[in-house]
Design a protein around this motif. Structure first.
Motif, PDB file in Angstrom:
ATOM      1  N   HIS A 111       4.467 -20.833 -18.056  1.00 15.30           N
ATOM      2  CA  HIS A 111       4.762 -19.683 -18.920  1.00 15.30           C
ATOM      3  C   HIS A 111       5.345 -20.096 -20.272  1.00 15.30           C
ATOM      4  N   HIS A 115       4.164 -19.556 -24.230  1.00 14.09           N
ATOM      5  CA  HIS A 115       4.953 -19.100 -25.390  1.00 14.09           C
ATOM      6  C   HIS A 115       4.861 -20.113 -26.534  1.00 14.09           C
ATOM      7  N   SER A 136      13.685 -16.909 -24.956  1.00 10.25           N
ATOM      8  CA  SER A 136      13.170 -15.773 -24.192  1.00 10.25           C
ATOM      9  C   SER A 136      14.290 -15.209 -23.338  1.00 10.25           C
ATOM     10  N   ASP A 304       6.124 -11.388 -23.658  1.00 13.00           N
ATOM     11  CA  ASP A 304       5.110 -11.813 -22.695  1.00 13.00           C
ATOM     12  C   ASP A 304       3.763 -11.128 -22.932  1.00 13.00           C
TER      13      ASP A 304
HETATM   14 ZN    ZN Z   1       8.241 -14.960 -21.520  1.00 13.61          ZN
END
Ligand code: ZN
Ligand code: KG4
Length: 346
Positions: A111, A115, A136, A304
């Motif tokens: 993840h 980003h 984040s 996201d």
């Molecule tokens: Zn995220």
């Protein structure tokens, strides 16, 4: 190569189609904010169940938007971690099942790498090497990036992530989850300088962060202002402004320090907090004075989304990387464990 990207690590269902030749073809997002707002944070079980409901309708939507058929898809990328285990399993199970049914490879994407690479979707993407500030809800990290998969963590938060600090400060001010955008809105109406909050750890050498002292300071200020009564709108705006200023100033100082230390002139910021306008403009000003440049994703790709997973997955799938069907999801997954990108044909 046309790649389907699935993001289900937390409270957003993101689905996108990225083509290595044509770029991003379609991207759809469903935010679960309204489902979790009454609980003041993400309820994992509710998140998983809603990903199940939304993923396939969003897939139909991106196929229609892109004018593609399922048979055109050459690979599937899904977020394999870090994140909520149940939510990750929804994306992973669906992604692998689709890939198996279509006879194409599947790959679990990190993840935070998603980003980190989101600015690559912009018209003027950064060249390697660069320093990345990942901010984040779950991470605050400074990373030296020499190439895809060649990451060295330079510093990180010893306690709360920057987004988490925004969310907790928002809660203290009676604002809903996720708090970052609400704090930013109030801060815009605040009087700068009325409160001077501490800038955590800036006087210590190194590139680590800590936001717990700032959190306590914010709580104490809220309680003093309240002093028996309700917090006034003006106090809330001034506290939000002081809080945002302290976080932004700290992040700017550490980013400049990281660039100097690494002798680099390019900074990437990514993750939900990189949508913060004050942070973006202050970094831009500060870096311009040093002949350095800041790169960030479009606001919708800061938080996201499926596009970043489709992109990161497409680059790796195109280089021949594939995950076996039994590959586990990784709720905790240090980014430095990611393999470098395979050299094509090597
Ligand atoms: Zn995220
Ligand atoms: O990257 P993200 O969407 O999800 C995670 O991977 O955690 O980041 C969400 C975080 C939340 O903590 C949210 O409050 C914060 O990003 N955030 C912001 C802003 N927009 C989102 N923080 C400050 N200012 C914003 N404009």
């Amino acid at each position: 190569m046309l790649v389907l990207g699935l993001e289900t690590s937390c409270d957003e269902t993101g689905v996108a189609l990225y083509d290595t030749g044509r770029g991003l073809l379609a991207d759809a997002l469903f935010s679960q904010v309204d489902i979790h707002v009454e609980y003041g944070g993400v309820v994992p079980e509710l998140a998983s169940r809603d990903h199940i409901r939304k993923a396939l309708p969003l897939l139909d939507q991106v196929l229609a938007d892109a004018g593609c058929a399922a048979g055109d898809i050459d690979g599937v990328a899904y977020t394999a971690g870090p994140g909520l285990v149940g939510a990750l399993m929804v994306g992973a199970t669906l992604g692998r099942a689709l890939a198996w049914g279509w006879g194409v490879p599947a790959l679990g994407v990190h993840h935070m790498e998603g980003h980190l690479l989101a600015p690559m979707l912009e018209a003027e993407p950064p060249q390697f090497p660069f320093v990345a500030l990942l901010v984040s809800g779950g991470h605050t990290q400074l990373v030296r990036v020499d190439a895809i998969g060649r990451y060295r963590i330079l510093g990180e938060s010893l306690d709360d992530a920057a987004g988490e600090a925004f969310d907790k400060a928002a809660k203290m001010l009676g604002l809903p989850y996720p708090g970052g955008p609400h704090i930013a809105r109030l801060a815009g109406h605040g009087t700068p300088g009325r409160f001077d909050f501490p800038r955590p750890m800036v006087n210590r050498p190194g590139l680590d962060f800590s936001f717990s002292g700032l959190k306590t300071h914010t709580l104490n200020t809220v309680e003093q202002c309240r002093a028996g009564g309700r917090l006034s709108e003006r106090d809330a705006c001034d506290i939000a402004a002081a809080f945002e200023e302290a976080v932004v100033a700290t992040l700017v100082i550490k980013c400049r320090r990281a660039l100097r230390q690494e002798h680099l002139k390019r900074l990437v910021i990514a993750g939900g907090v990189s949508a913060n306008r004050t942070l973006r403009s202050r970094l831009q000003q500060a870096l311009a004075r040093e002949g350095a440049r800041v790169y960030y994703p479009a606001p919708q790709y800061c938080t996201d989304n499926g596009a970043m997973i489709a992109y990161a997955g497409a680059v790796r799938l195109a280089a021949g990387q594939v995950d076996p069907p039994e590959a586990p999801v990784r709720p905790r997954w240090p980014m430095e464990e990611l393999p470098p990108l395979a050299v094509a044909g090597g």
